[in-house]
Scaffold this active site. Structure first.
Site, short mmCIF file in Angstrom:
data_model
loop_
_atom_site.label_atom_id
_atom_site.label_comp_id
_atom_site.label_asym_id
_atom_site.label_seq_id
_atom_site.Cartn_x
_atom_site.Cartn_y
_atom_site.Cartn_z
N LYS A 296 8.11 -6.01 5.86
CA LYS A 296 7.80 -4.79 5.10
C LYS A 296 6.33 -4.80 4.69
O LYS A 296 5.64 -3.79 4.79
CB LYS A 296 8.68 -4.69 3.83
N ARG B 143 9.22 10.02 13.59
CA ARG B 143 9.30 9.04 14.67
C ARG B 143 7.98 8.30 14.87
O ARG B 143 7.95 7.27 15.54
CB ARG B 143 9.66 9.75 15.99
N GLU C 294 4.01 -4.22 7.80
CA GLU C 294 4.01 -2.89 8.43
C GLU C 294 3.44 -1.83 7.50
O GLU C 294 2.86 -0.85 7.96
CB GLU C 294 5.38 -2.51 8.97
N TRP D 67 3.05 9.22 20.90
CA TRP D 67 2.80 7.87 20.40
C TRP D 67 2.26 7.09 21.59
O TRP D 67 2.98 6.83 22.55
CB TRP D 67 4.11 7.28 19.88
N ASN E 121 8.49 11.56 27.06
CA ASN E 121 8.72 10.44 26.16
C ASN E 121 9.15 9.26 27.02
O ASN E 121 9.98 9.43 27.90
CB ASN E 121 9.83 10.82 25.16
N GLY E 122 8.58 8.08 26.75
CA GLY E 122 8.97 6.92 27.54
C GLY E 122 7.83 6.44 28.42
O GLY E 122 6.68 6.83 28.24
N CYS F 214 7.36 9.13 21.00
CA CYS F 214 7.04 10.51 21.30
C CYS F 214 8.21 11.43 20.99
O CYS F 214 9.37 11.04 21.11
CB CYS F 214 6.72 10.65 22.79
N HIS G 50 7.07 -29.22 7.07
CA HIS G 50 6.92 -29.52 8.51
C HIS G 50 5.74 -28.77 9.12
O HIS G 50 5.65 -28.64 10.33
CB HIS G 50 8.23 -29.19 9.23
N LYS H 45 9.26 5.38 14.34
CA LYS H 45 10.57 5.22 13.69
C LYS H 45 11.62 4.78 14.70
O LYS H 45 12.47 3.96 14.40
CB LYS H 45 10.97 6.54 13.02
N GLU I 131 12.36 -10.28 5.97
CA GLU I 131 12.32 -8.83 5.78
C GLU I 131 11.18 -8.44 4.84
O GLU I 131 10.47 -7.44 5.07
CB GLU I 131 13.69 -8.35 5.24
O1 M6R Z 1 16.55 2.07 14.75
P1 M6R Z 1 16.65 0.58 14.79
O2 M6R Z 1 17.39 0.02 13.61
O3 M6R Z 1 17.20 0.04 16.07
O4 M6R Z 1 15.16 0.06 14.66
C1 M6R Z 1 14.85 -1.29 14.76
C2 M6R Z 1 13.43 -1.56 14.34
O5 M6R Z 1 12.53 -0.85 15.14
C3 M6R Z 1 13.17 -1.19 12.88
O6 M6R Z 1 14.05 -1.85 12.01
C4 M6R Z 1 11.73 -1.55 12.48
O7 M6R Z 1 11.56 -2.94 12.49
C5 M6R Z 1 11.37 -0.96 11.12
N1 M6R Z 1 10.07 -0.36 11.18
C6 M6R Z 1 11.35 -1.96 10.03
O8 M6R Z 1 11.03 -1.40 8.80
#
Ligand code: M6R
Length: 609
Positions: A485, A27, A488, A75, A99-100, A2, A504, A604, A481
């Site tokens: 990617k 965000r 998401e 959010w 927020n929170g 948020c 395994h 974000k 990674e």
């Molecule tokens: O701001 P941060 O680096 O602490 O964020 C960590 C994760 O939330 C962030 O890397 C998230 O996994 C991304 N969406 C990955 O692309």
């Protein structure tokens, strides 16, 4: 997560609130709203489900005239992302944005209902609105009402309040989630971060834990957790200068992928003495680099994978044992930490709730806390003993790209510094490693040239239901990674495994035509990975191999596609391989038409646990 904004202005504020919310779009959010105190003395709000364009249309149809107001991008955590659940939440006497998470909202909701204040939405925020309304009804002033309610709320949150009958007062409160107060000329502002406020002011005061601020046009008073007035430092934020737009790019993500040579080069310039092929740490460390016999790294998501690459590096090159953990597990596992030991947290935003909690856990255990962050003014940066910056500029796309490669570049430099101090990296080896780091911007530019080919390869992935990523050594975190990617951005199910682990269990997943992305650039493990690749190819997998020219020559005929990246020193290979996995996920998502910069359900900056 948020986003919160607020303005005590001198003319109508609704459109400015909307503009500030646009700057918080990165965000992630699923509904939005604003409330103002109108000239007739009433509180009025406009809210809309979905994108800010919907709120904008609402405001155009039914404009607001108030010179004081609050705004919010939501959010969803409690209750669906509907207009009814969108903020601000309001009674006749107070409007609230939040927020929170209020953890004890269910108990408070029952207690409020029993005293004649029933909740009408599924949100935790409404409980705050009702609690403050009840105090106002009982005769409290706005300041007294908020001060009475805040200690009843459990959890990590930030709040902003607007009151009927008070056209020169906003109240802001912070307990766990960040909140910035902006100082203008005859105006004051509230924002979740300095970016939101960048068009209005660069003068920023950050609230500290437990702070509550009463904000007027000509200034503010901050009260600490005990209700005592306190002074908090005013900073000159660099956010305005750094705020960017997409330029000619279709998405922030593609712009940020393309910015990597520059981002990595800026970051390295901070850590390297390139003229002398040495690492030159400017940070004052409260311990001797040769001292620690263990390093604990915590982070989330992509930053965690950067930490995992760093584990391979620290252990191999600096002979320093590393424990690396996702912050959400670490913080509750009660791991024993040695007093005087060293912890490193990694976070692009510097606001990730779990990473912040891990930092605080390490500090409480008496450890030296180092943080690698991209946002220099973030909470994690402010609570650390040592800040190792990544200097890649604001990252707006929800999917982390340039922050990841910049983290790896900075971590690579730290590994050299620790290895040198511990006597495991001699001057010649240091010069070689620094040369490898220095060559990265060029290698990354070269890697970006595969864009057109990767776009074509991504068509294969865009038709897949499941994708497997494999790699060995530092290529394994890169496989993780790559899978993250792809998940998401494209919403395609993807998993990553160490290539040697396939037999395994995971090899049972392979059937005819299943895409398997193999990350295998030249190092001592490449041939082993290529053998694992043949094993899955023999079982019908469609192989997409990410490798350099030498790997391509070894690939054989059972590979569907080869993405060739430049050959670099194996030490920095994960940084170059990152470009390929990023572009593959990006183009797959573009082919599929998903929301690349703001994928569904994602934020974000994850400021709730
Ligand atoms: O701001 P941060 O680096 O602490 O964020 C960590 C994760 O939330 C962030 O890397 C998230 O996994 C991304 N969406 C990955 O692309």
């Amino acid at each position: 997560m948020c986003g919160i904004v607020g303005i005590v202005g001198t003319g109508p504020v609704a459109n400015r609130l909307h503009d500030a919310l646009q700057r918080l779009e990165y965000r992630g959010y699923d509904s939005a709203g604003v409330a103002t105190l109108e000239p007739d003395g009433t509180l009025v709000r406009r809210r809309a489900e979905g994108k800010l364009a919907n709120l904008s249309a609402r405001l155009e149809k039914d404009p607001l005239a108030g010179a004081i107001g609050i705004g919010h991008t939501r959010w969803a955590t409690h209750g669906a992302p509907t207009e009814a659940n969108a903020h601000p939440h309001m009674s006749a006497s107070v409007a609230v944005v939040h927020n929170g998470i209020i953890e004890n909202f269910a108990a408070l909701r029952d207690e409020l209902a029993a005293t004649g204040y029933p909740a009408r939405t599924e949100t935790d925020t409404e409980i705050v609105t009702l609690s403050v309304t009840r105090e106002l009804d009982r005769g409290a002033t706005p300041g007294q009402a908020v001060a009475k309610v805040l200690p009843q709320l459990k959890g990590a949150f930030a709040l902003a309040f607007l009151f009927r009958g008070f056209d020169d007062l906003l109240i802001a409160a912070r307990q766990g989630s960040p909140l910035a107060i902006g100082h203008g000329r005859g105006e004051m502002f509230i924002g979740s971060d300095a970016f939101a406020l960048a068009p209005f002011t660069a003068k920023i005061t950050y609230l500290e834990e437990g702070d509550r601020a009463e904000i007027h046009r000509d200034g503010m008073t901050i009260f600490d957790v005990n209700g005592k007035p306190v002074d908090r430092e005013q900073h000159l934020s660099a956010a305005s200068a750094l705020m960017v737009d997409k330029g000619n790019h279709r998405h922030f993500m593609s712009m940020e992928i393309d910015q990597q040579p520059e981002a990595v080069s800026h970051t390295l310039a901070h850590y390297l003495d390139m003229a002398n092929n040495k690492v030159d740490l400017r940070e004052q460390l409260p311990f001797d680099l040769a001292g620690p016999d263990r390093l604990t790294i915590t982070a989330c998501g992509t930053a965690f994978y950067a930490g995992l690459v760093a584990k391979y590096w620290f252990e191999r090159y600096a002979r320093l044992p590393v424990d690396v953990d996702v912050a959400s597990e670490f913080r509750y596992r009660e791991p024993p930490l040695e007093k005087g030991g060293v912890s490193l947290v990694i976070s692009q935003s510097g606001e990730t709730a779990d990473t912040l909690a891990a930092l605080r856990y390490a500090r409480a255990a008496g450890q030296h806390v180092m943080a690698m962050v991209n946002v220099a003014e973030s909470t994690i940066a402010r609570e650390s003993d040592v800040i190792f910056p990544t200097l890649c500029g604001p990252e707006i796309g929800v999917a982390s790209t340039k922050a990841f490669t910049s983290q790896l570049a900075a971590l690579g430099a730290l590994v050299v510094a620790f290895g040198r101090a511990r006597g495991h990296i001699k001057p010649r080896a240091e010069a070689k490693m620094v040369a490898a780091l220095t060559g990265l911007p060029g290698a990354l530019s070269e890697a970006l040239k595969a864009d057109g080919h990767i776009e074509a390869v991504a068509r294969v992935l865009s038709r897949a239901g499941d994708v497997l990523y494999i790699g060995r050594g530092t290529a394994f975190p890169l496989a993780l990674e790559g899978a993250l990617k792809l998940k998401e951005l494209s919403y395609i199910h993807a998993e990553a495994y160490p290539a040697g682990e396939l037999k395994h269990g995971p090899i049972a997943l392979i059937d005819e035509g299943m895409p398997v992305v193999v990350v295998a650039t030249t190092d001592e493990l490449m041939e082993k990975t290529i053998s694992n690749m043949h094993e899955v190819a023999a079982r019908g997998a469609k192989i997409i191999l990410i490798t350099d020219r030498q790997g391509a020559a070894l690939a054989g005929n059972d590979v569907a596609e080869i993405i060739v990246v430049p050959r670099v020193d194996p030490f920095v290979a994960p940084i170059v391989n990152a470009v390929a996995v990023q572009l593959l996920a990006y183009h797959t998502a573009v082919h599929m038409g998903t929301d690349v910069d703001q994928p569904r359900n994602l934020a974000k900056s994850v400021t709730v646990e």
